[in-house]
Scaffold this motif. Structure first.
Motif, short mmCIF file in Angstrom:
data_model
loop_
_atom_site.label_atom_id
_atom_site.label_comp_id
_atom_site.label_asym_id
_atom_site.label_seq_id
_atom_site.Cartn_x
_atom_site.Cartn_y
_atom_site.Cartn_z
N GLN A 320 0.81 -1.22 0.00
CA GLN A 320 0.00 0.00 0.00
C GLN A 320 0.85 1.27 0.00
O GLN A 320 0.39 2.32 -0.42
CB GLN A 320 -0.95 0.00 1.20
CG GLN A 320 -2.26 -0.66 0.84
CD GLN A 320 -3.06 -1.18 2.02
OE1 GLN A 320 -3.94 -1.97 1.82
NE2 GLN A 320 -2.76 -0.76 3.23
N ARG A 321 2.10 1.15 0.47
CA ARG A 321 2.96 2.33 0.49
C ARG A 321 3.36 2.75 -0.93
O ARG A 321 3.84 3.85 -1.12
CB ARG A 321 4.19 2.08 1.35
CG ARG A 321 5.15 1.07 0.79
CD ARG A 321 6.22 0.70 1.81
NE ARG A 321 5.62 0.10 2.99
CZ ARG A 321 6.24 -0.01 4.17
NH1 ARG A 321 7.46 0.45 4.31
NH2 ARG A 321 5.64 -0.59 5.18
N MET A 322 3.16 1.86 -1.89
CA MET A 322 3.46 2.20 -3.29
C MET A 322 2.21 2.92 -3.81
O MET A 322 1.34 2.30 -4.43
CB MET A 322 3.70 0.95 -4.14
CG MET A 322 4.51 -0.14 -3.49
SD MET A 322 6.27 0.22 -3.37
CE MET A 322 6.77 -1.12 -2.26
N VAL A 325 2.78 8.72 -4.15
CA VAL A 325 2.86 10.00 -3.45
C VAL A 325 4.30 10.41 -3.17
O VAL A 325 4.70 11.52 -3.49
CB VAL A 325 2.05 9.98 -2.13
CG1 VAL A 325 2.27 11.26 -1.34
CG2 VAL A 325 0.56 9.79 -2.42
N TYR A 341 -4.08 7.51 -7.23
CA TYR A 341 -3.91 6.16 -6.68
C TYR A 341 -4.17 5.10 -7.74
O TYR A 341 -3.40 4.18 -7.95
CB TYR A 341 -4.88 5.94 -5.52
CG TYR A 341 -4.52 6.65 -4.23
CD1 TYR A 341 -3.21 6.82 -3.85
CD2 TYR A 341 -5.52 7.10 -3.38
CE1 TYR A 341 -2.88 7.46 -2.66
CE2 TYR A 341 -5.21 7.74 -2.18
CZ TYR A 341 -3.90 7.91 -1.82
OH TYR A 341 -3.58 8.51 -0.64
N ARG A 345 -1.02 2.99 -9.39
CA ARG A 345 -0.93 1.58 -9.01
C ARG A 345 -1.32 0.68 -10.17
O ARG A 345 -0.71 -0.38 -10.39
CB ARG A 345 -1.79 1.31 -7.76
CG ARG A 345 -1.17 1.92 -6.50
CD ARG A 345 -2.11 1.91 -5.31
NE ARG A 345 -2.50 0.60 -4.84
CZ ARG A 345 -1.77 -0.17 -4.03
NH1 ARG A 345 -0.59 0.25 -3.60
NH2 ARG A 345 -2.21 -1.35 -3.64
N GLY B 43 7.93 5.68 5.33
CA GLY B 43 7.39 4.44 4.78
C GLY B 43 8.11 4.00 3.52
O GLY B 43 7.50 3.48 2.60
N PHE B 82 -5.99 4.25 2.49
CA PHE B 82 -5.11 5.13 1.71
C PHE B 82 -5.35 6.58 2.09
O PHE B 82 -6.50 7.03 2.14
CB PHE B 82 -5.41 4.97 0.21
CG PHE B 82 -4.83 3.73 -0.39
CD1 PHE B 82 -3.47 3.66 -0.67
CD2 PHE B 82 -5.62 2.62 -0.67
CE1 PHE B 82 -2.92 2.51 -1.24
CE2 PHE B 82 -5.08 1.48 -1.23
CZ PHE B 82 -3.73 1.42 -1.52
N LEU B 86 -0.66 9.37 5.20
CA LEU B 86 -0.45 8.09 5.89
C LEU B 86 0.56 7.30 5.03
O LEU B 86 0.17 6.60 4.10
CB LEU B 86 -1.77 7.32 6.01
CG LEU B 86 -1.69 6.04 6.82
CD1 LEU B 86 -1.53 6.35 8.30
CD2 LEU B 86 -2.94 5.18 6.62
N PRO B 87 1.85 7.41 5.36
CA PRO B 87 2.87 6.96 4.41
C PRO B 87 2.80 5.48 4.05
O PRO B 87 3.04 5.13 2.91
CB PRO B 87 4.19 7.28 5.13
CG PRO B 87 3.84 8.28 6.18
CD PRO B 87 2.42 8.03 6.56
N LYS B 88 2.52 4.61 4.98
CA LYS B 88 2.57 3.18 4.67
C LYS B 88 1.27 2.67 4.04
O LYS B 88 1.20 1.53 3.62
CB LYS B 88 2.86 2.37 5.94
CG LYS B 88 4.21 2.68 6.57
CD LYS B 88 4.53 1.76 7.74
CE LYS B 88 3.63 1.96 8.93
NZ LYS B 88 3.74 3.29 9.57
N GLY B 89 0.24 3.51 4.01
CA GLY B 89 -1.06 3.01 3.55
C GLY B 89 -1.74 2.21 4.64
O GLY B 89 -2.78 1.61 4.43
N TYR B 90 -1.13 2.16 5.80
CA TYR B 90 -1.80 1.61 6.97
C TYR B 90 -1.23 2.31 8.20
O TYR B 90 -0.11 2.81 8.17
CB TYR B 90 -1.65 0.09 7.09
CG TYR B 90 -0.23 -0.44 7.15
CD1 TYR B 90 0.48 -0.45 8.34
CD2 TYR B 90 0.39 -0.94 6.01
CE1 TYR B 90 1.77 -0.94 8.39
CE2 TYR B 90 1.68 -1.42 6.05
CZ TYR B 90 2.38 -1.42 7.24
OH TYR B 90 3.66 -1.89 7.29
#
Lengths: 485, 477
Positions: A320-322, A325, A341, A345, B43, B82, B86-90
């Motif tokens: 999810q960090r990909m 951003v 997004y 992705r 992240g 997302f 929130l850098p990690k997406g979590y």
């Protein structure tokens, strides 16, 4: 001068005695990499950095007291972050990602004096068993035309097999070191989960990922693991356990070694020739005084379904960090945040990665979590118990690494399930977190066969001893593919 | 119909660690954007979180202070969604095994004490900040705050009015500062809360459908937001409508709440245990250590102030509400030689008044307890009067001189020499024969005139008791 067939052990002697310099060695391997670039085993070749590192190594060697691996070339799977160098993880998503820091494994091998020549091809984000999911195209198996090297550490296995480098790093989440090692006829070791730091190793499935060495011989694997392993304060899951000397016990006798053969490893799924090859290898151990005991892993058949819930679940979050951003691929002219997004992705990830993200997202969704994720964790516990129980009565467990030797390019890409099933003998070991090796044990139709040796937690020294003894009485590991001699 | 309001709060208290919850980056407030965000906070691919053990200790401390169950082992989970900041997406948070379980806290509303249940308190990391101004249509991201440790404290729906909700929030605010686990700074966002509100007909036991008001960072706004939201819900219900379960935003400028997202649009956060972090085991050693470190809590301190110093309830409450204030007061009592009541007055009236005027907290006071104690000693030993002391206090406020130096250089020493006072009084009597006659003819009030004149003539330095005594003698009827 044929330096390229030499092992780490031999190269170390040559360097320490001044027979040749690290710069000579480095240039010789860089030439081979250039010469055999059609193998597509490298994503990046870092010539300038390599030569600079070799110069430093030579200075150390001249000064004396240089560590054993000083000046020896190697290369990293492109999943390990290397400062100032592109770290793509085999994906378009990270095609523009220059890591600003080194993975702990990279730091450790640098400290041991090894000279990195570049970054090796791999399945995208380590998701795949054939190297065919790489954004950079598949690497080829040097043993046979149009044949996959295996995956996900396919570039590592192909490059070591073709003697473009004497050793490489790999990572293994469901067999990604052992399967390509088997397909390419080299030695691969997946250590106990937690033995090697995961810091800087781009995560696929965090609870399963483990880095390890890929070499020609078990003796070399011992040398390289020695430099890679150890507690890392930057990785909470790394083991706070002393690292033994892996080279000390390589020559221990295997008299009375108890080898367990799980009957589930030898059922109808196994190719006949493969069964014969493994039996022949096991017989070799009998000759050395080992005792063969049948064991059972009743839950083994559940390993693949459990793995394909747990690994995708973890990867769905890890990736999810990909998001386009802060780094990595970003789509052109996003209309709004959602568009940024979706297109970043959508464009950045390949089909197999998307498939696993979708599967994992589904498995974690409200209402499905218990039926999938929790159930898979229960199965994981049962499989672990199968192994720990078996390892109470035997020293090591042996079996095939793969049901068949390397398959053809494109042969299994149409059917992901068939591709997944090929990992039946390796996946369970990751679920249990145990160490396991693949060592060369013959050929079927000129394609290498791997023998798998599985040990108890932190019993890497035992595995290396068992593997090394086999390599003292066989020469499968010394074979070089035709055209690469 | 009579409606009953049901309120539950989720309070986010930022824990005052030096470094972040999962990285070594600094948590200091106010740095230039993205200068306090390391690879872990950003992240980047391959990085891993490592738990800052200090937050465990702080959470356990809080749990003990509210007499809560402390988990034997606690698990961090990933909360997936997302968002650009929130850098990690979590977000790493806690779901199934929070570090602090069921506890409680007593609040006072009017003269009633009410027990409010705390469902749980769990640890999590804060997100970064999205900056929408001054980027010309783009959004800037500041990740300095990303990874700042938070303790989320979730109450039971036990509150029945805005007043109770604010009392509870204040009590938690006071407590986290008492325990020195949070600076409680609301302007900087170190202490904020989400309010869950529903209405139900009086007498009904089931709860109504609730709305959640997000991210309110002042006591006043919490109170206003509740009033506004209660009115909104009441109007809908009384018109025969029904409440939608949703997240709402309180707009303080317009004094209204508006919908952010409904339950249907709500994220499925897909919580699962974070495989990068091991479960946290709370050892009995840690429990014992934290227990030993636990300070005297506000309630116990208040009771002690009532018993030991015989303070009025209000004064005891006020002094015990802040640990540094209470410590200041007790230091005065021990060293000033004045009564507890005098000390209490000085702290609550003079000092607090001066601090409030300058918007300073007790820890920022320009007059330390030590300096003030010397001033009070001079009242106790009759060197100066209470009135002169206030003058000295003002002088002390603006420079670093000790009370003694100021008394000395300004010549404020009290005149206790009865000869000197007599001389002043003789002159006043001689100059004011008319008033003397009035007094002698029975007008008692005129006595005050003589006292005032004497004090004035002595520039306030004459000892009042002595002045009284001498005047009484001289004006004997």
């Amino acid at each position: 001068m044929t330096m390229h067939t030499k092992t780490l052990k031999q190269l170390s002697q040559g360097l320490q005695t001044g027979e040749y310099s690290s710069q000579e060695l480095t240039l010789a391997y860089l030439n081979r990499i250039q010469q055999y670039s059609a193998l597509n085993s490298f994503i990046s070749v870092t010539e300038a950095q390599a030569i600079a590192a070799a110069k430093q190594a030579d200075a150390l060697l001249t000064a004396g007291n240089a560590p054993l691996l000083t000046g020896i070339p190697m290369a990293h799977k492109d999943i390990f972050c290397t400062q100032g160098v592109k770290t793509s993880c085999g994906s378009k998503m990270l095609d523009n990602f220059i890591a600003p820091y080194n993975a702990t494994v990279v730091d450790n091998l640098n400290a041991a004096g090894m000279v990195s020549l570049g970054k090796l091809n791999m399945d995208e984000f380590a998701m795949g068993s054939s190297n065919e999911t790489s954004f950079y195209g598949t690497a080829y198996n040097p043993w046979a035309d149009n044949t996959v090297p295996g995956g996900s550490s396919g570039g590592s296995a192909a490059a070591v097999a073709a003697r473009l480098i004497p050793a490489a790093t790999g990572t293994d989440t469901g067999g990604s070191i052992r399967q390509p090692a088997a397909f390419c006829g080299i030695t691969g070791l997946k250590p106990t989960y937690g033995r090697v730091s995961r810091y800087g190793m781009i995560a696929y499935a965090s609870s399963l990922d483990q880095g390890g060495p890929m070499t020609q011989t078990a003796e070399d694997a011992a040398l390289m693991l020695q430099a890679m392993a150890g507690f890392d304060p930057k990785d909470s899951t790394s083991a706070q356990q002393d690292v033994p000397n892996y080279s000390t016990n390589l020559n221990n006798s295997l008299q009375d070694l108890k080898i367990g053969l799980p009957k589930e490893f030898f059922d109808e799924g196994l190719n006949n020739d493969m069964a014969t090859a493994i039996e022949t290898a096991v017989n070799e151990y009998k000759q050395m005084g080992a005792e063969i005991i049948e064991v059972s892993m009743p839950h083994l058949k559940l390993a693949i379904p459990a793995y394909y819930v747990i690994a995708p679940a973890e990867c769905s979050a890890n990736l999810q960090r990909m998001d386009g951003v802060r780094f990595g691929h970003r789509c052109d002219n996003p209309e709004d945040l959602n568009d940024l997004y979706i297109r970043s992705r959508g464009e950045g990830f390949g089909t197999e990665v998307k498939r696993r993200i979708l599967v994992g997202t589904y498995a974690l969704s409200a209402g499905y979590y218990d039926a999938h994720y929790i159930k898979a964790q229960k199965i994981r516990r049962l499989i672990t118990e199968d192994f720990t129980k078996a390892l109470e009565s035997v020293d090591v467990i042996m079996g095939p690494v793969t049901p068949t030797p390397a398959f053809g390019i494109g042969e299994k890409t149409a059917d992901p399930i068939e591709m997944y099933l090929a990992d039946i003998y390796t996946i369970a070991i990751n679920l249990a977190g145990l160490p396991a090796m693949s060592i060369p044990a013959g050929f079927i139709d000129n394609k290498p066969v791997g023998l798998q040796i599985i040990g108890n937690y932190f019993a890497e020294a035992k595995l290396l001893n068992v593997a090394h003894q086999y390599q003292q009485v066989t020469n499968w590991h010394q074979q070089t593919p035709k055209g690469f001699e | 119909m009579q409606w009953e309001t049901v309120i539950g709060l989720e309070i986010h208290a930022q824990l005052s660690t030096k470094t972040k919850i999962f990285s070594g980056a600094s948590t200091a407030y106010g740095a230039k954007p993205n200068t306090q965000a390391c690879a872990v906070d950003l992240g980047l691919p391959g990085v891993l979180p490592v738990l800052n053990q200090e937050v465990v200790r702080m959470a356990v401390k809080f749990g003990m202070a509210i007499e809560a169950e402390i988990a034997d082992y606690s698990v961090f989970a990933r909360k997936n969604y997302f968002y650009p900041d929130l850098p990690k997406g979590y977000q790493i948070s806690q779901m199934d095994h929070p570090i602090v379980g069921i506890g409680h806290l007593d609040i006072e509303v009017g003269d009633q004490t009410k027990r409010i249940g705390v469902t749980r308190a769990h640890l999590e990391e804060d997100a970064g900040k999205s900056l929408h101004e001054s980027f010309h249509g783009s959004t800037g991201i500041d990740l300095n705050r990303a990874g700042t440790p938070l303790l989320e404290i979730v109450s039971e729906p036990d509150m029945r009015s805005a007043k109770e909700a604010v009392a509870y929030m204040r009590k938690i605010h006071e407590l986290v500062q008492y325990l020195e686990i949070s600076d409680g700074n609301m302007q900087e966002g170190s202490f904020r809360c989400d309010v869950n509100i529903s209405l139900r007909p009086k007498g009904q036991t089931e709860y109504g459908t609730r709305a959640e008001l997000k991210n309110i960072n002042s006591f006043k706004f919490v109170e206003k937001a509740i009033f506004t939201e209660v009115e909104r819900q009441k109007e809908i219900l009384e018109a025969g409508g029904s409440i939608t379960q949703e997240t709402r935003l309180y707009d303080a400028d317009k004094d209204e709440t508006r919908s952010m997202r409904s339950k249907e649009e709500a994220n499925d956060y897909r919580y699962f245990p974070d495989p990068d972090l091991l479960p946290v085991y709370i050892s009995s050693e840690l429990r014992a250590q934290v227990k030993a470190e636990l300070p005297e809590l506000p309630e116990a301190k208040k009771q002690r102030f009532l018993n030991e110093y015989k303070l009025e309830a209000e004064a005891a409450n006020n002094l015990a509400s802040s640990r540094p204030l209470a410590d200041y007061f007790e230091a005065l009592v021990k060293t000033s030689g004045c009564t507890a009541k005098t000390c209490s007055n000085w702290v609550s009236v003079e000092l607090s008044g001066a601090l409030n005027k300058k918007n300073l907290s007790i820890t920022q006071s320009p007059i330390s307890a030590e300096r003030l104690a010397q001033l009070l000693q001079r009242i106790a030993d009759n060197t100066i009067s209470g009135k002169i002391a206030k003058q000295v206090f003002e002088a002390m406020w603006s420079n670093n001189d000790s009370a003694d130096t100021i008394i000395e250089t300004k010549g404020l020493k009290q005149i206790t020499d009865s000869g000197a006072i007599e001389a002043i009084i003789d002159k006043i009597i001689a100059d004011n024969q008319g008033q003397v006659e009035q007094y002698l003819s029975g007008k008692d009030k005129v006595f005050g005139f003589f006292v005032g004149q004497t004090m004035k003539a002595s520039q306030g330095k004459a000892n009042p008791a002595e002045v009284n005594k001498i005047l009484k003698e001289k004006l004997k009827r």
